[in-house]
Design a protein around this motif. Structure first.
Motif, PDB file in Angstrom:
ATOM      1  N   ALA A 222       0.859  -1.178   0.195  1.00  0.00           N
ATOM      2  CA  ALA A 222      -0.037   0.086   0.037  1.00  0.00           C
ATOM      3  C   ALA A 222       0.902   1.251   0.058  1.00  0.00           C
ATOM      4  O   ALA A 222       0.362   2.372  -0.591  1.00  0.00           O
ATOM      5  N   PRO A 223       1.932   1.433   0.559  1.00  0.00           N
ATOM      6  CA  PRO A 223       2.550   2.475   0.579  1.00  0.00           C
ATOM      7  C   PRO A 223       3.159   3.102  -0.710  1.00  0.00           C
ATOM      8  O   PRO A 223       3.355   4.071  -1.035  1.00  0.00           O
ATOM      9  N   ALA A 224       3.519   1.922  -1.524  1.00  0.00           N
ATOM     10  CA  ALA A 224       3.904   2.304  -3.003  1.00  0.00           C
ATOM     11  C   ALA A 224       2.758   2.984  -3.672  1.00  0.00           C
ATOM     12  O   ALA A 224       2.938   3.916  -4.547  1.00  0.00           O
ATOM     13  N   TRP A 225       1.415   2.450  -3.365  1.00  0.00           N
ATOM     14  CA  TRP A 225       0.110   3.003  -3.981  1.00  0.00           C
ATOM     15  C   TRP A 225       0.072   4.480  -3.424  1.00  0.00           C
ATOM     16  O   TRP A 225      -0.249   5.462  -4.106  1.00  0.00           O
ATOM     17  N   TYR A 226       0.232   4.716  -2.161  1.00  0.00           N
ATOM     18  CA  TYR A 226      -0.068   6.163  -1.528  1.00  0.00           C
ATOM     19  C   TYR A 226       1.061   7.033  -2.207  1.00  0.00           C
ATOM     20  O   TYR A 226       0.725   8.106  -2.420  1.00  0.00           O
ATOM     21  N   ALA A 227       2.318   6.690  -2.265  1.00  0.00           N
ATOM     22  CA  ALA A 227       3.200   7.546  -3.031  1.00  0.00           C
ATOM     23  C   ALA A 227       2.966   8.076  -4.247  1.00  0.00           C
ATOM     24  O   ALA A 227       3.416   9.028  -4.635  1.00  0.00           O
ATOM     25  N   ASN A 228       2.045   7.057  -4.989  1.00  0.00           N
ATOM     26  CA  ASN A 228       1.782   7.525  -6.435  1.00  0.00           C
ATOM     27  C   ASN A 228       0.539   8.420  -6.294  1.00  0.00           C
ATOM     28  O   ASN A 228      -0.004   8.845  -7.384  1.00  0.00           O
ATOM     29  N   ALA A 229      -0.391   8.535  -5.250  1.00  0.00           N
ATOM     30  CA  ALA A 229      -1.429   9.443  -5.148  1.00  0.00           C
ATOM     31  C   ALA A 229      -1.334  10.775  -5.100  1.00  0.00           C
ATOM     32  O   ALA A 229      -0.227  11.338  -4.370  1.00  0.00           O
ATOM     33  N   ASP A 230      -2.013  11.483  -5.569  1.00  0.00           N
ATOM     34  CA  ASP A 230      -2.163  12.823  -5.110  1.00  0.00           C
ATOM     35  C   ASP A 230      -3.070  13.448  -4.140  1.00  0.00           C
ATOM     36  O   ASP A 230      -2.941  14.271  -3.207  1.00  0.00           O
ATOM     37  N   VAL A 231      -4.211  12.756  -3.917  1.00  0.00           N
ATOM     38  CA  VAL A 231      -5.074  13.024  -2.857  1.00  0.00           C
ATOM     39  C   VAL A 231      -5.795  11.859  -2.586  1.00  0.00           C
ATOM     40  O   VAL A 231      -6.335  10.968  -3.247  1.00  0.00           O
ATOM     41  N   TYR A 232      -6.049  11.757  -0.971  1.00  0.00           N
ATOM     42  CA  TYR A 232      -6.607  10.523  -0.509  1.00  0.00           C
ATOM     43  C   TYR A 232      -8.238  11.344  -0.408  1.00  0.00           C
ATOM     44  O   TYR A 232      -8.393  12.090   0.279  1.00  0.00           O
ATOM     45  N   LEU A 233      -9.007  10.331  -1.095  1.00  0.00           N
ATOM     46  CA  LEU A 233     -10.436  10.837  -1.011  1.00  0.00           C
ATOM     47  C   LEU A 233     -11.300  10.027  -0.151  1.00  0.00           C
ATOM     48  O   LEU A 233     -11.464   8.932  -0.128  1.00  0.00           O
ATOM     49  N   LEU A 234     -11.509  10.559   0.948  1.00  0.00           N
ATOM     50  CA  LEU A 234     -12.134   9.850   2.274  1.00  0.00           C
ATOM     51  C   LEU A 234     -13.776   9.958   2.081  1.00  0.00           C
ATOM     52  O   LEU A 234     -14.436  11.257   2.222  1.00  0.00           O
ATOM     53  N   THR A 235     -14.524   8.984   1.624  1.00  0.00           N
ATOM     54  CA  THR A 235     -15.839   9.121   1.486  1.00  0.00           C
ATOM     55  C   THR A 235     -16.734   8.228   2.522  1.00  0.00           C
ATOM     56  O   THR A 235     -17.999   7.914   2.333  1.00  0.00           O
ATOM     57  N   SER A 236     -16.107   7.802   3.727  1.00  0.00           N
ATOM     58  CA  SER A 236     -17.003   6.921   4.541  1.00  0.00           C
ATOM     59  C   SER A 236     -18.055   7.675   5.078  1.00  0.00           C
ATOM     60  O   SER A 236     -17.940   8.814   5.426  1.00  0.00           O
ATOM     61  N   ARG A 237     -18.878   6.748   5.145  1.00  0.00           N
ATOM     62  CA  ARG A 237     -20.227   7.326   5.987  1.00  0.00           C
ATOM     63  C   ARG A 237     -20.311   7.143   7.436  1.00  0.00           C
ATOM     64  O   ARG A 237     -20.740   8.281   8.213  1.00  0.00           O
ATOM     65  N   GLN A 238     -19.524   6.151   7.909  1.00  0.00           N
ATOM     66  CA  GLN A 238     -19.219   6.239   9.256  1.00  0.00           C
ATOM     67  C   GLN A 238     -18.116   5.236   9.573  1.00  0.00           C
ATOM     68  O   GLN A 238     -17.753   4.073   8.844  1.00  0.00           O
ATOM     69  N   ASP A 239     -16.993   6.135  10.122  1.00  0.00           N
ATOM     70  CA  ASP A 239     -15.605   5.191  10.414  1.00  0.00           C
ATOM     71  C   ASP A 239     -15.079   5.978  11.506  1.00  0.00           C
ATOM     72  O   ASP A 239     -14.996   7.007  11.720  1.00  0.00           O
ATOM     73  N   PRO A 240     -14.510   5.007  12.325  1.00  0.00           N
ATOM     74  CA  PRO A 240     -13.688   5.487  13.500  1.00  0.00           C
ATOM     75  C   PRO A 240     -12.419   6.067  13.156  1.00  0.00           C
ATOM     76  O   PRO A 240     -11.811   6.610  14.014  1.00  0.00           O
ATOM     77  N   GLY A 241     -11.828   5.740  11.982  1.00  0.00           N
ATOM     78  CA  GLY A 241     -10.624   6.440  11.591  1.00  0.00           C
ATOM     79  C   GLY A 241     -10.938   7.303  10.204  1.00  0.00           C
ATOM     80  O   GLY A 241     -11.657   8.220  10.110  1.00  0.00           O
ATOM     81  N   PRO A 242     -10.488   6.580   9.222  1.00  0.00           N
ATOM     82  CA  PRO A 242      -9.687   5.266   9.087  1.00  0.00           C
ATOM     83  C   PRO A 242      -8.191   5.971   9.228  1.00  0.00           C
ATOM     84  O   PRO A 242      -7.647   6.766   8.608  1.00  0.00           O
ATOM     85  N   THR A 243      -7.576   4.996   9.885  1.00  0.00           N
ATOM     86  CA  THR A 243      -6.198   4.888  10.077  1.00  0.00           C
ATOM     87  C   THR A 243      -5.421   4.910   8.682  1.00  0.00           C
ATOM     88  O   THR A 243      -4.170   5.660   8.617  1.00  0.00           O
ATOM     89  N   THR A 244      -6.106   4.502   7.468  1.00  0.00           N
ATOM     90  CA  THR A 244      -5.285   4.372   6.466  1.00  0.00           C
ATOM     91  C   THR A 244      -5.077   5.880   5.803  1.00  0.00           C
ATOM     92  O   THR A 244      -4.178   6.008   5.174  1.00  0.00           O
ATOM     93  N   VAL A 245      -6.024   6.625   6.295  1.00  0.00           N
ATOM     94  CA  VAL A 245      -5.445   8.280   5.915  1.00  0.00           C
ATOM     95  C   VAL A 245      -4.432   8.702   6.566  1.00  0.00           C
ATOM     96  O   VAL A 245      -3.614   9.396   5.671  1.00  0.00           O
ATOM     97  N   MET A 246      -3.960   8.225   7.739  1.00  0.00           N
ATOM     98  CA  MET A 246      -2.915   8.673   8.438  1.00  0.00           C
ATOM     99  C   MET A 246      -1.659   7.882   7.729  1.00  0.00           C
ATOM    100  O   MET A 246      -0.648   8.576   7.626  1.00  0.00           O
ATOM    101  N   ASP A 247      -1.907   6.607   7.422  1.00  0.00           N
ATOM    102  CA  ASP A 247      -0.572   5.983   6.687  1.00  0.00           C
ATOM    103  C   ASP A 247      -0.521   6.638   5.504  1.00  0.00           C
ATOM    104  O   ASP A 247       0.745   6.699   5.191  1.00  0.00           O
TER     105      ASP A 247
END
Length: 466
Positions: A351-376
Motif C-alpha cells: 500500500a505505501p507504494a500506491w500512496y506514494a503515487n497518489a495526489d489526494v486521498y478521497l475519504l468517502t466513509s459514511r461512518q468510520d472510527p478512523g480510518p487510520t489508512t488516511v494517516m498511513d
C-alpha cells in the motif's frame, strides 16, 4: 451433459467425491428439481456455498477460512485447505478438550501474551494485530492468537505464533482455563469483547475498540465492551461517545493509533507508477480511496465524486485499494462503462507504494472510527479531502492541520479535491510526512499499551530484544 467449463470444474472437484452424497444433496436442496445432483454441484452448488454432503459444511468453511465474498469452498479445501490443516466441518470440543488443546499450544512458550481478534481478513483490525504482534515479539513476548474465525491472512498469524480458531469448535472458557494467572491479554475490536469476557482473565487485559459506538450498539456489543477491565479507543471522538453510552464511571483511555506502513521502496513506487500508467494512462492526477468496498466505506460515493472530479479535471484517474465484493464489482463496472478511468487492484500489502503515487486521498466513509489508512497515506505525504460523515479523525483537531480537509457540503468535495491535487509540491508532501511521523509512532503506541497493562498488574515483563 457437462459442458467444457463444467468438465474442468468437475475434474477439480473429483478428489472431493468422498464428501458428496447425492441423496443428501437432493433432500437438502430440493430446488435442484430433476437435475443430476453431482452435475448441479459442479456447475452451481460449489459456487453458491452449498455443501456436498454432511461431512463438509460449506458455510462453516467459507466463513471460517475464506476471504469475504469468496466462494467454491470445497474446491478451496481440496486445493489448499486440507494441506493447511483446515477442517471440513466444525468439531465441538468440551471445555476440558479445549483446555488441553490450549495447554499443548502453550507448552514451552515463555512470556506468552494472548491476542484476541475477530478474524484474519484483509482489513485494518487484523493488520493492526499482526503489526502489534511483530513489535511485541521484538520486545521478548511470545504472541498467541485466539481468533473467532480465520481468513486469507491466517498463515501470517500462524507464522507469528500459535493460533486457535474458535469457530472450529473450541470452548472459550476451556481455552481460558489453560492460561497462567499472570498472562496478559490484548483483545482487538468490539467483536473480541464477548470472547474476552468468556476467557475470564485473571491477569491484566486490555480491549482495543476500533468501532464507532453506534456500530457496537447495533450489533449488541456495548454490554460486553463495558465489562472489559480496561477499554482503549483509538481516537478522542470514539472515547467521548463511548463514555456517553457506557455505564457512568466506566474508564475509557485514548491511544492514538500507530502508523502501520513504512514508506514504499523506490523500486516498489516505480513499479506501481508503471502499473497505473499502463492501466489508466500516464501523467494523471491520482485520487485514491481504501478499505473494503462497501456502503459504510462509501465506495458508491467515491465513484460518484470521481465522475464529478473527472468532469472538472480531465487528467484525473482513480484508484481504490481493498477487497471488492460482488456489489462493489458491479459499481466499478458501471463506473468504467460511464468512462471513468478507474483501477481497483484489490487488497495490497505494498500500500505505501500506491500512496506514494497518489495526489489526494478521497475519504468517502459514511461512518468510520478512523480510518487510520488516511494517516498511513499522510505519512507518505498524501493530503486527504473528506466528504461529510461520522468520522473519528475529526476529533484529532490541530494534529491534522495541513494534512486534510473535512467538508460539510458534499458538493464542495470535487472542487476542493482538484484544487488540493493541483497545488501539491514535493516540499508540501515532505513536510506532511515529517509531521505525521512525529505524531504517530508504532513503537510509541506499543509503549503506551504495555504501560496500561503494567498499571493493571503486568509482571515478569521480558526485556526488549529477547
Amino acid at each position: 451433459m457437462l459442458g467444457e467449463t463444467d468438465a474442468v470444474r468437475g475434474h477439480a472437484l473429483d478428489r472431493g467425491k468422498d464428501f458428496f452424497d447425492a441423496d443428501w444433496y437432493r433432500r437438502e436442496y430440493p430446488d435442484i428439481d430433476d437435475a443430476d445432483p453431482w452435475e448441479h454441484f459442479v456447475a452451481h452448488g460449489d459456487a453458491e456455498r452449498r455443501s456436498p454432503g454432511p461431512g463438509f459444511d460449506a458455510q462453516f468453511y467459507a466463513g471460517t477460512y475464506l476471504a469475504l465474498e469468496e466462494h467454491h469452498a470445497l474446491r478451496h479445501f481440496l486445493t489448499h485447505g486440507r494441506r493447511a490443516g483446515h477442517q471440513p466441518r466444525p468439531v465441538p470440543r468440551t471445555a476440558h478438550e479445549s483446555r488441553d488443546a490450549m495447554s499443548a499450544l502453550l507448552a514451552g512458550v515463555e512470556h506468552p501474551i494472548l491476542l484476541v481478534g475477530n478474524d484474519a481478513q484483509r482489513a485494518g483490525a487484523p493488520l493492526l494485530m499482526l503489526e502489534l504482534a511483530r513489535h511485541l515479539r521484538g520486545r521478548g513476548w511470545a504472541p498467541v492468537f485466539v481468533l473467532l474465525r480465520g481468513g486469507p491472512l491466517l498463515g501470517r498469524f500462524q507464522a507469528l505464533g500459535p493460533t486457535v480458531l474458535i469457530a472450529e469448535g473450541h470452548d472459550v472458557a476451556g481455552l481460558g482455563a489453560a492460561l497462567e494467572p499472570e498472562t496478559p491479554i490484548v483483545a482487538n475490536t468490539g467483536w473480541a469483547a464477548p470472547v474476552l469476557q468468556q476467557l475470564r482473565p485473571s491477569g491484566p487485559s486490555v480491549l482495543l475498540v476500533q468501532e464507532m459506538p453506534d456500530y457496537l450498539q447495533e450489533h449488541g456489543l456495548l454490554e460486553p465492551v463495558a465489562r472489559a477491565a480496561t477499554i482503549v479507543a483509538a481516537l478522542p471522538a470514539v472515547t467521548e461517545q463511548l463514555r456517553e453510552r457506557l455505564p457512568a464511571g466506566t474508564p475509557v483511555h485514548t491511544l492514538l493509533p500507530g502508523l502501520l506502513h513504512a514508506t514504499g521502496s523506490p523500486e516498489g513506487v516505480t513499479r506501481v507508477e508503471r502499473l497505473i500508467a499502463e492501466s489508466v494512462g500516464a501523467d494523471r492526477l491520482i485520487f485514491l480511496g481504501a478499505g473494503f468496498a462497501d456502503e459504510r466505506k462509501g465506495f458508491d460515493r467515491f465513484l460518484e465524486l470521481a465522475h464529478r472530479i473527472h468532469d472538472l479535471e480531465s487528467r484525473s484517474a482513480f484508484v481504490w485499494l481493498g477487497d471488492v465484493g460482488e456489489w462493489g464489482r458491479r459499481c466499478a463496472d458501471q463506473a468504467r462503462e460511464r468512462g471513468l478511468p478507474l483501477l481497483v487492484p484489490g487488497f495490497r500489502l505494498d500500500a505505501p507504494a500506491w500512496y506514494a503515487n497518489a495526489d489526494v486521498y478521497l475519504l468517502t466513509s459514511r461512518q468510520d472510527p478512523g480510518p487510520t489508512t488516511v494517516m498511513d497515506a499522510a505519512r507518505c505525504g498524501v493530503p486527504f479531502v473528506a466528504a461529510p460523515g461520522d468520522l473519528g479523525l475529526q476529533s484529532l483537531g490541530r494534529l491534522l492541520d495541513g494534512v486534510g480537509w473535512f467538508l460539510a457540503d458534499e458538493g464542495q468535495v470535487p472542487g476542493r479535491a482538484v484544487a488540493v491535487a493541483r497545488s501539491e509540491t514535493h516540499q508540501s508532501r515532505a513536510e506532511r510526512a515529517r509531521h505525521m511521523e512525529g505524531h504517530a509512532s508504532f513503537d510509541g503506541y506499543v509503549d503506551d499499551l504495555l504501560q496500561l497493562l503494567r498499571m493493571k498488574g503486568l509482571v515478569d515483563e521480558p526485556s526488549r530484544g529477547r
